[in-house]
Design a protein around this motif. Structure first.
Motif, short mmCIF file in Angstrom:
data_model
loop_
_atom_site.label_atom_id
_atom_site.label_comp_id
_atom_site.label_asym_id
_atom_site.label_seq_id
_atom_site.Cartn_x
_atom_site.Cartn_y
_atom_site.Cartn_z
N LYS A 27 -5.61 49.45 -2.13
CA LYS A 27 -6.05 50.07 -3.33
C LYS A 27 -6.88 50.01 -4.23
N SER A 28 -8.41 51.05 -4.08
CA SER A 28 -9.12 50.89 -5.57
C SER A 28 -8.77 51.63 -6.37
N PHE A 29 -7.75 51.06 -7.36
CA PHE A 29 -7.51 52.16 -9.15
C PHE A 29 -8.65 52.63 -9.69
N THR A 37 -4.07 44.45 -2.79
CA THR A 37 -3.75 44.72 -2.09
C THR A 37 -2.46 43.95 -1.78
N PHE A 38 -1.33 45.23 -1.57
CA PHE A 38 -0.29 44.98 -1.22
C PHE A 38 0.41 44.27 -0.13
N PHE A 39 1.46 43.66 -0.32
CA PHE A 39 1.88 42.94 1.36
C PHE A 39 3.24 43.33 0.70
N THR A 77 -13.52 43.34 -9.10
CA THR A 77 -14.97 44.12 -9.04
C THR A 77 -14.42 43.95 -7.03
N GLN A 78 -14.87 44.62 -6.37
CA GLN A 78 -14.25 44.58 -5.03
C GLN A 78 -14.87 42.80 -4.73
N CYS A 93 -2.87 53.00 -14.13
CA CYS A 93 -3.98 53.48 -13.51
C CYS A 93 -3.42 53.98 -12.04
N HIS A 94 -4.96 55.04 -11.54
CA HIS A 94 -4.19 56.12 -10.49
C HIS A 94 -5.21 55.66 -9.13
#
Length: 129
Positions: free
Chosen positions: A57-59, A70-72, A83-84, A127-128
């Motif tokens: 996800k980008s918040f 990045t969630f695992f 940054t990306q 952050c959302h």
């Protein structure tokens, strides 16, 4: 006489087997290295695999900064980037539902819909997605 002839024939048949190839020191070393490599490969195959990515996800944060997370699976590991293509910071939690932390002052709570993120030297920010 026949038994003597049979014995001589059997001895003559077995004589070439006595001259079979005996491995030299280099061949023994190569065989030993191959056996060790096979054992290491078997041990590596038994090693646990890294967790599966559950979400990326980008918040947008309240201070107008961005966070790429990045969630695992298992909810005990996450990777955060400012940054990306930025350098990743791996955060871990002792158990699912507890805050993710990393050295240097990183902390994060939340999930793939929204997080509270503390970066080194900065206050906590919401952050959302």
């Amino acid at each position: 006489m026949k038994s003597l002839l049979a014995l001589a024939t059997a001895t003559a048949a077995l004589l070439p087997l006595a001259a079979c190839h005996q491995p030299n020191a280099q061949e023994r070393a190569n065989a030993s290295a191959a056996n060790e490599a096979a054992a290491e490969n078997a041990a590596a195959a038994a090693a646990p695999l890294p967790p599966v990515v559950r979400a990326e996800k980008s918040f947008r944060c309240k201070d107008n900064s961005l966070a790429f997370v990045t969630f695992f699976e298992g909810d005990t590991q996450a990777v955060v980037r400012d940054t990306q293509e930025g350098s990743p910071t791996a955060l871990t939690a002792p158990a699912a539902g507890q805050p993710y932390v990393a050295a240097g002052g990183w902390t994060m709570t939340g999930n793939d819909r929204g997080v509270m993120l503390t970066r080194p030297g900065k206050p906590a920010v919401s952050c959302h997605v």
